[in-house]
Design a protein around this motif. Structure first.
Motif, PDB file in Angstrom:
ATOM      1  N   UNK A  37       0.791  -1.238   0.000  1.00  0.00           N
ATOM      2  CA  UNK A  37       0.000   0.000   0.000  1.00  0.00           C
ATOM      3  C   UNK A  37       0.819   1.281   0.000  1.00  0.00           C
ATOM      4  N   UNK A  38       1.898   1.325   0.784  1.00  0.00           N
ATOM      5  CA  UNK A  38       2.674   2.550   0.878  1.00  0.00           C
ATOM      6  C   UNK A  38       3.298   2.979  -0.429  1.00  0.00           C
ATOM      7  N   UNK A  39       3.549   2.040  -1.320  1.00  0.00           N
ATOM      8  CA  UNK A  39       4.194   2.373  -2.587  1.00  0.00           C
ATOM      9  C   UNK A  39       3.212   2.866  -3.640  1.00  0.00           C
ATOM     10  N   UNK A  40       1.905   2.789  -3.346  1.00  0.00           N
ATOM     11  CA  UNK A  40       0.896   3.257  -4.301  1.00  0.00           C
ATOM     12  C   UNK A  40      -0.058   4.265  -3.660  1.00  0.00           C
ATOM     13  N   UNK A  41       0.365   4.871  -2.556  1.00  0.00           N
ATOM     14  CA  UNK A  41      -0.421   5.917  -1.933  1.00  0.00           C
ATOM     15  C   UNK A  41      -1.672   5.459  -1.217  1.00  0.00           C
ATOM     16  N   UNK A  42      -1.710   4.185  -0.820  1.00  0.00           N
ATOM     17  CA  UNK A  42      -2.867   3.629  -0.119  1.00  0.00           C
ATOM     18  C   UNK A  42      -2.566   3.577   1.372  1.00  0.00           C
ATOM     19  N   UNK A  43      -3.490   4.062   2.186  1.00  0.00           N
ATOM     20  CA  UNK A  43      -3.310   4.080   3.634  1.00  0.00           C
ATOM     21  C   UNK A  43      -4.242   3.064   4.279  1.00  0.00           C
ATOM     22  N   UNK A  44      -3.667   2.134   5.014  1.00  0.00           N
ATOM     23  CA  UNK A  44      -4.459   1.143   5.737  1.00  0.00           C
ATOM     24  C   UNK A  44      -4.086   1.187   7.211  1.00  0.00           C
ATOM     25  N   UNK A  45      -5.021   0.753   8.051  1.00  0.00           N
ATOM     26  CA  UNK A  45      -4.806   0.798   9.492  1.00  0.00           C
ATOM     27  C   UNK A  45      -4.476  -0.566  10.087  1.00  0.00           C
ATOM     28  N   UNK A  46      -4.635  -1.625   9.303  1.00  0.00           N
ATOM     29  CA  UNK A  46      -4.395  -2.958   9.854  1.00  0.00           C
ATOM     30  C   UNK A  46      -4.040  -3.937   8.748  1.00  0.00           C
ATOM     31  N   UNK A  47      -3.440  -5.039   9.155  1.00  0.00           N
ATOM     32  CA  UNK A  47      -3.129  -6.102   8.204  1.00  0.00           C
ATOM     33  C   UNK A  47      -4.401  -6.692   7.612  1.00  0.00           C
ATOM     34  N   UNK A  48      -5.430  -6.803   8.413  1.00  0.00           N
ATOM     35  CA  UNK A  48      -6.689  -7.359   7.928  1.00  0.00           C
ATOM     36  C   UNK A  48      -7.301  -6.478   6.837  1.00  0.00           C
ATOM     37  N   UNK A  49      -7.240  -5.163   7.042  1.00  0.00           N
ATOM     38  CA  UNK A  49      -7.745  -4.247   6.008  1.00  0.00           C
ATOM     39  C   UNK A  49      -6.941  -4.378   4.730  1.00  0.00           C
ATOM     40  N   UNK A  50      -5.632  -4.517   4.861  1.00  0.00           N
ATOM     41  CA  UNK A  50      -4.774  -4.698   3.691  1.00  0.00           C
ATOM     42  C   UNK A  50      -5.127  -5.989   2.962  1.00  0.00           C
ATOM     43  N   UNK A  51      -5.330  -7.062   3.704  1.00  0.00           N
ATOM     44  CA  UNK A  51      -5.702  -8.342   3.086  1.00  0.00           C
ATOM     45  C   UNK A  51      -7.018  -8.213   2.317  1.00  0.00           C
ATOM     46  N   UNK A  52      -7.971  -7.490   2.902  1.00  0.00           N
ATOM     47  CA  UNK A  52      -9.273  -7.321   2.251  1.00  0.00           C
ATOM     48  C   UNK A  52      -9.142  -6.543   0.946  1.00  0.00           C
ATOM     49  N   UNK A  53      -8.352  -5.482   0.962  1.00  0.00           N
ATOM     50  CA  UNK A  53      -8.129  -4.710  -0.260  1.00  0.00           C
ATOM     51  C   UNK A  53      -7.456  -5.561  -1.331  1.00  0.00           C
ATOM     52  N   UNK A  54      -6.471  -6.346  -0.933  1.00  0.00           N
ATOM     53  CA  UNK A  54      -5.751  -7.187  -1.891  1.00  0.00           C
ATOM     54  C   UNK A  54      -6.690  -8.186  -2.549  1.00  0.00           C
ATOM     55  N   UNK A  55      -7.515  -8.832  -1.762  1.00  0.00           N
ATOM     56  CA  UNK A  55      -8.450  -9.805  -2.329  1.00  0.00           C
ATOM     57  C   UNK A  55      -9.474  -9.125  -3.240  1.00  0.00           C
ATOM     58  N   UNK A  56     -10.014  -8.009  -2.798  1.00  0.00           N
ATOM     59  CA  UNK A  56     -11.077  -7.338  -3.547  1.00  0.00           C
ATOM     60  C   UNK A  56     -10.607  -6.865  -4.911  1.00  0.00           C
ATOM     61  N   UNK A  57      -9.313  -6.555  -5.023  1.00  0.00           N
ATOM     62  CA  UNK A  57      -8.799  -5.968  -6.264  1.00  0.00           C
ATOM     63  C   UNK A  57      -7.876  -6.910  -7.037  1.00  0.00           C
TER      64      UNK A  57
END
Length: 317
Positions: A37-57
């Motif tokens: 996320x940090x390399x594409x300007x995406x801000x997440x608050x938790x690993x779980x949120x990051x996992x959800x974004x990765x799966x969704x996209x």
């Protein structure tokens, strides 16, 4: 064979051919498309949120959030690993939490904390850690800087190796950064491989970035000279049009396959040929992308990366 048997055999053969034609050829690539996320300007608050974004996209791997994983008690860490697997994801590369570029006290402090962090990453199943090499230094000559890097990174690599972790080193080929300070340093694949050889531990390899591969003048042959085990992680980017290589700015890049300035087809096809099986992330440092909210940004990055993967020669992706 009577007429009925002939017709039955013909129908079965036609059905088999139709099924084969409807099945797309298996992808030759073994690498995963990673969301960092940090390399594409995406801000997440938790690993779980990051996992959800990765799966969704439609990403296939997710960056391990080092500090967060290191703080987690065992049960919570197990839950995060289970969440990753449930979503059909694997870990990409973690960032190295040791600053080896500054004074010795800063380095020693980071190194002392590394075993605890590496242990947490190992428990989570993380296998890869990456960092970058500054291509110039204000005070150290090439030789002195080389010796300092080899000594410090050897200490880091030994700790990581004890926890089953590989260390990737990214050379920076941007020419403006090469002359940004008094003494130029490692900025090509060949020089990075010399440093890795001098470090001398079996778990150190390259972080290959299509941007720096292009800016350094490296070639397809340089990639084909590698083995899968020589590459720990990969970054995929494009460059702005109509800017001479000598004037390209490291923090003004484009999404993969956006402009065609960087030959992503050759870059990715060479990685397929050597059997690279690690993560590939985008790192465009792109202001319009950074201005987007999380979901539109992830969607744009995913679309660009899948477009780039579609350029791989030899088979459908």
């Amino acid at each position: 064979m009577n007429r009925r048997e002939f017709l039955q055999t013909s129908v079965a053969a036609a059905a088999a051919l139709a099924a084969r034609a409807a099945t797309p050829p298996a992808s030759p690539r073994k690498f995963t498309l990673a969301l960092t996320p940090g390399s594409v300007g995406v801000n997440v608050k938790s690993q779980r949120e990051l996992n959800e974004l990765a799966q969704r996209h439609r990403f296939e791997s997710a960056e391990p959030r080092v500090d967060e994983l290191a703080r987690m008690p065992g049960a919570e860490l197990d839950d995060i690993v289970a969440d990753l697997k449930t979503k059909g994801l694997v870990w990409s590369a973690a960032g190295l939490p040791v600053d080896f570029r500054k004074d010795d006290a800063t380095f020693r402090d980071g190194l002392a904390k590394l075993p605890r962090i590496a242990s947490a990453l190992q428990r989570a199943g993380v296998k890869r850690v990456g960092t970058w090499l500054s291509p110039s230094h204000e005070a150290l000559t090439y030789r002195a800087n080389f010796q300092q890097h080899a000594t410090r990174l050897r200490d880091v690599a030994r700790v990581l190796n004890e926890h089953g972790l590989r260390l990737g080193l990214e050379y920076v080929g941007t020419q403006l950064l090469l002359v940004g300070k008094r003494y130029p340093f490692v900025h090509t694949m060949a020089e990075a491989r010399e440093l890795i050889a001098d470090i001398g531990t079996p778990n150190v390899g390259l972080v290959l970035d299509s941007w720096h591969w292009t800016m350094a003048g490296d070639t397809e042959a340089d990639i084909l000279a590698l083995k899968n085990s020589d590459v720990v992680s990969v970054d995929l980017n494009d460059a702005p049009k109509d800017v001479p290589k000598s004037l390209q700015k490291d923090n003004e890049r484009e999404l993969p396959a956006a402009t065609g300035v960087i030959d992503v087809a050759t870059f990715l096809s060479a990685l397929v040929k050597i059997g690279y099986d690690g993560p590939v992330r985008a790192e465009p440092f792109n202001k319009p992308l950074n201005a987007l909210d999380n979901d539109p940004a992830c969607a744009a990055v995913s679309a660009a990366m899948h477009k780039a993967v579609g350029t791989i020669r030899g088979a459908a992706m």
